[in-house]
Design an enzyme around this catalytic site. Structure first.
Site, short mmCIF file in Angstrom:
data_model
loop_
_atom_site.label_atom_id
_atom_site.label_comp_id
_atom_site.label_asym_id
_atom_site.label_seq_id
_atom_site.Cartn_x
_atom_site.Cartn_y
_atom_site.Cartn_z
N ASP A 117 -3.61 0.66 9.04
CA ASP A 117 -4.82 1.47 8.97
C ASP A 117 -4.81 2.64 9.94
O ASP A 117 -5.86 3.08 10.44
CB ASP A 117 -6.07 0.60 9.21
N LYS A 143 -2.33 6.52 7.28
CA LYS A 143 -1.13 6.93 6.53
C LYS A 143 -1.52 7.66 5.24
O LYS A 143 -0.90 8.64 4.85
CB LYS A 143 -0.28 5.69 6.19
N GLY A 151 -4.60 -0.64 2.00
CA GLY A 151 -5.73 0.17 1.58
C GLY A 151 -5.57 1.52 2.24
O GLY A 151 -5.69 1.63 3.45
N HIS A 152 -5.22 2.52 1.46
CA HIS A 152 -4.97 3.85 2.00
C HIS A 152 -6.07 4.79 1.51
O HIS A 152 -6.22 4.99 0.31
CB HIS A 152 -3.58 4.35 1.57
N GLN A 158 1.19 -1.05 5.60
CA GLN A 158 1.11 -1.86 6.83
C GLN A 158 1.77 -1.08 7.98
O GLN A 158 1.75 0.14 7.96
CB GLN A 158 1.74 -3.25 6.64
N PRO A 181 -14.48 -6.37 9.69
CA PRO A 181 -14.49 -5.49 10.87
C PRO A 181 -13.11 -5.51 11.53
O PRO A 181 -12.49 -6.57 11.65
CB PRO A 181 -15.53 -6.12 11.80
P1 GDP Z 1 -4.02 3.67 6.17
O1 GDP Z 1 -4.06 2.27 5.68
O2 GDP Z 1 -3.03 3.86 7.25
O3 GDP Z 1 -3.85 4.68 5.07
O4 GDP Z 1 -5.44 3.95 6.82
P2 GDP Z 1 -6.88 3.55 6.18
O5 GDP Z 1 -7.16 4.49 5.06
O6 GDP Z 1 -6.97 2.10 5.91
O7 GDP Z 1 -7.82 3.80 7.43
C1 GDP Z 1 -7.93 5.05 8.04
C2 GDP Z 1 -9.40 5.53 7.93
O8 GDP Z 1 -9.61 6.58 8.86
C3 GDP Z 1 -9.73 6.10 6.57
O9 GDP Z 1 -11.07 5.79 6.26
C4 GDP Z 1 -9.58 7.61 6.74
O10 GDP Z 1 -10.40 8.38 5.88
C5 GDP Z 1 -10.03 7.77 8.18
N1 GDP Z 1 -9.39 8.88 8.92
C6 GDP Z 1 -8.12 9.34 8.82
N2 GDP Z 1 -7.88 10.30 9.75
C7 GDP Z 1 -9.03 10.44 10.44
C8 GDP Z 1 -9.42 11.24 11.56
O11 GDP Z 1 -8.65 12.01 12.12
N3 GDP Z 1 -10.70 11.10 12.02
C9 GDP Z 1 -11.58 10.24 11.45
N4 GDP Z 1 -12.81 10.16 11.97
N5 GDP Z 1 -11.25 9.45 10.40
C10 GDP Z 1 -9.99 9.55 9.91
P1 IMO Z 2 -2.46 -0.73 5.37
O1 IMO Z 2 -1.31 -0.32 4.49
C1 IMO Z 2 -4.13 -3.60 8.22
C2 IMO Z 2 -2.78 -7.76 7.82
C3 IMO Z 2 -3.85 -8.77 7.44
C4 IMO Z 2 -3.30 -10.00 8.16
C5 IMO Z 2 -1.80 -9.86 7.99
C6 IMO Z 2 -1.23 -10.67 6.85
O2 IMO Z 2 -3.79 -0.37 4.82
O3 IMO Z 2 -2.24 -0.27 6.77
P2 IMO Z 2 -1.27 -10.34 4.21
O4 IMO Z 2 -2.43 -10.30 3.25
O5 IMO Z 2 -0.44 -9.11 4.19
O6 IMO Z 2 -0.46 -11.60 4.08
O7 IMO Z 2 -1.97 -10.44 5.67
O8 IMO Z 2 -1.56 -8.48 7.77
N1 IMO Z 2 -2.67 -6.60 6.91
C7 IMO Z 2 -3.13 -5.37 7.19
N2 IMO Z 2 -3.84 -4.91 8.24
N3 IMO Z 2 -3.73 -2.74 7.26
C8 IMO Z 2 -2.98 -3.17 6.22
O9 IMO Z 2 -2.43 -2.34 5.31
C9 IMO Z 2 -2.70 -4.56 6.12
N4 IMO Z 2 -2.01 -5.32 5.24
C10 IMO Z 2 -1.99 -6.56 5.74
O10 IMO Z 2 -5.12 -8.40 7.91
O11 IMO Z 2 -3.60 -9.91 9.54
MG MG Z 3 -5.41 0.73 5.38
#
Ligand code: GDP
Ligand code: IMO
Ligand code: MG
Length: 438
Positions: A17, A20, A44-45, A228, A308
């Site tokens: 998270d 990416k 979840g991207h 991840q 959370p």
């Molecule tokens: P990923 O799994 O690495 O693609 O990241 P996620 O999408 O799960 O979580 C990143 C969250 O941060 C998303 O809701 C993005 O829209 C948000 N985000 C990304 N870059 C920034 C930033 O520079 N500032 C803020 N406030 N939010 C950001």
């Molecule tokens: P992105 O690509 C954050 C975590 C889960 C758990 C562990 C194992 O959005 O960054 P799983 O369901 O993969 O067997 O769970 O890995 N986890 C993540 N945490 N971002 C993710 O993906 C994750 N994918 C798995 O919360 O701790």
């Molecule tokens: Mg994510």
């Protein structure tokens, strides 16, 4: 529009998270191919365009750029029902992937009994305090079945009559473990459901390795989208509190079939602070009002499960470990704006052992993390960085913090994100991404 002349890998450097999705979306217009190579719908991207966010789980984050061809490599495990929902959501927003999507015939399929086993284990583990906190999406069991040679691959869908023999051994093992009262659907029902769900995908299934190899040989540019992150890598993460794939660089090669020469550079993605979802070691964790503040301002709730996220300061030792493991050439530091308006900000420079020694070495075993206490260096906070697009316009306190952060991981920053939207961020001159975004 100019395109990249080299192939770039995007990898998470913390516990996922990091942002990416935003970076892949930003860079995608410069690449011919955008490729996912591991993970599944545990990812979840989020991509934000003009304030509207789109969550992608299995579809590569280049989806919003019609010029990008999207590839799902053999290292991914796919839930086809969820994939269909993603395609439908994208279509409703005007993004049709017909003619620009290829799913590897060697990618494995997540089946209902994999999901049931994942959730059953988590419920049992909760009772004895050994819960991993998985996303409950069947990821672990799908990879287990792959390693146990009982998996089902997309290419198997071309031989429907053989599916029953392919699926039965794994299904029977899960049934034995869960017992007859677990409410598992009958094997025939699973196969019927799979064939129905898979039908619209048959046209997308093919030889992804050959496709990528040919694209590379033609001199096209390829963007690899990690899911991840390194601390969740099954070998190099905080085992056993990890996912079941190699999310660091090695997984790219096994997950696409391309050789190391096909990757020219590596961009590591890290937040300006640290988060983790689920159980496991997290020395940076702030179980106080500061942690709550980061969670609220950063909207740190899982894109996939809504849980959370645990929050803490930037952890230099874990991020440096990830930079070394992946050979990172440049950093994208995300979400600096979340730390705006704080009186002070911290950065973890090392860990204090039970004996009082300061170390920056990461333990290999879960038990060894227990006695480690984070050693925090504090910095004066700053005002506003949200939306800043020129690094020279950053408050000097933010600049001082980033200087120490960069030194602590020994990799230069190439992109600094100051908000979720595409335009909110600074490209650093003379670094990895300048030719693409500068
Ligand atoms: P990923 O799994 O690495 O693609 O990241 P996620 O999408 O799960 O979580 C990143 C969250 O941060 C998303 O809701 C993005 O829209 C948000 N985000 C990304 N870059 C920034 C930033 O520079 N500032 C803020 N406030 N939010 C950001
Ligand atoms: P992105 O690509 C954050 C975590 C889960 C758990 C562990 C194992 O959005 O960054 P799983 O369901 O993969 O067997 O769970 O890995 N986890 C993540 N945490 N971002 C993710 O993906 C994750 N994918 C798995 O919360 O701790
Ligand atoms: Mg994510």
């Amino acid at each position: 529009m100019s395109v990249a002349s080299t192939n770039l890998a995007i990898l998470g450097l913390q516990w996922g998270d990091e942002g990416k999705g935003k970076v892949v979306d930003l860079l995608s217009p410069k690449f011919h191919q955008v490729v996912r190579f591991q993970g599944g719908n545990n990812a979840g991207h989020t991509v934000v365009v003009d304030g509207v966010s789109i969550a992608l789980h299995q579809v590569p984050s280049g989806a919003l750029h019609p010029g990008c061809f999207l590839v799902v490599g053999n290292g991914v495990v796919l839930n086809l029902e969820v994939f269909q929902q993603e395609l439908d959501r994208l279509k409703a927003r005007g993004f049709d992937l017909t003619g620009r999507l290829l799913l590897s015939e060697k990618a494995h399929i997540i089946l209902p009994h994999h999901i049931a086993l994942d959730q059953w284990r988590e419920i049992r583990a909760d009772k004895v305090g050994s819960k991993i906190g998985t996303t409950g999406r069947g990821i672990g069991p799908a990879y287990e079945m792959k390693a146990a040679r009982m998996g089902v691959r997309l290419g198997d869908l071309r031989y429907p009559e053989a599916l029953v023999d392919r699926i039965r051994p794994g299904y029977d093992e899960v049934r034995l473990r869960l017992g007859p009262d677990a409410g598992l659907p009958a094997l025939e029902t699973i196969i019927e459901g799979l064939l129905r769900t898979a039908e619209p995908f048959l046209k997308f299934i093919g030889d992804a390795q050959g496709h990528l190899m040919a694209s590379w040989k033609r001199g096209e540019s390829i963007l690899f989208e990690g899911a991840q992150a390194t601390l969740l890598d099954i070998d190099h993460g905080t085992y056993p509190f990890v996912t079941s794939s190699n999310c660091s660089l090695g997984g790219l090669f096994t997950g696409t079939g391309l050789p190391p020469k096909a990757v020219d550079s590596i961009l590591g993605i890290a937040k300006a602070y640290t988060t983790r979802v689920g159980a496991g070691p997290f020395p940076a964790e702030l179980l106080d009002a500061t942690g709550d503040h980061l969670r609220e301002v950063g909207r740190e709730f899982g894109t996939t499960t809504g849980r959370p996220r645990r929050c803490g300061w930037f952890d230099a030792p874990i991020t440096a470990h990830a930079c070394r493991t992946n050979g990172v050439d440049g950093l994208a530091i995300m979400k600096l704006d979340v730390m705006d308006n704080m009186d002070q900000v911290g950065l973890i420079v090392g860990y204090r052992t039970g004996e009082g020694t300061l170390t920056s070495k990461l333990p290999s075993c879960a038990g060894d993390w227990k006695d480690l206490r984070a050693e925090v260096k504090y910095f004066k906070g700053w005002g506003i960085t949200r939306g800043v697009t020129d690094r020279n316009k950053l408050p000097k306190e933010a600049q001082a913090y980033l200087d120490v952060l960069t030194q602590s991981v020994e990799v230069p920053i190439s992109y600094l994100s100051t908000g979720p939207d595409r335009h909110e961020g600074c490209v650093y001159p003379g670094t990895l991404l300048e030719p693409l975004l500068g």
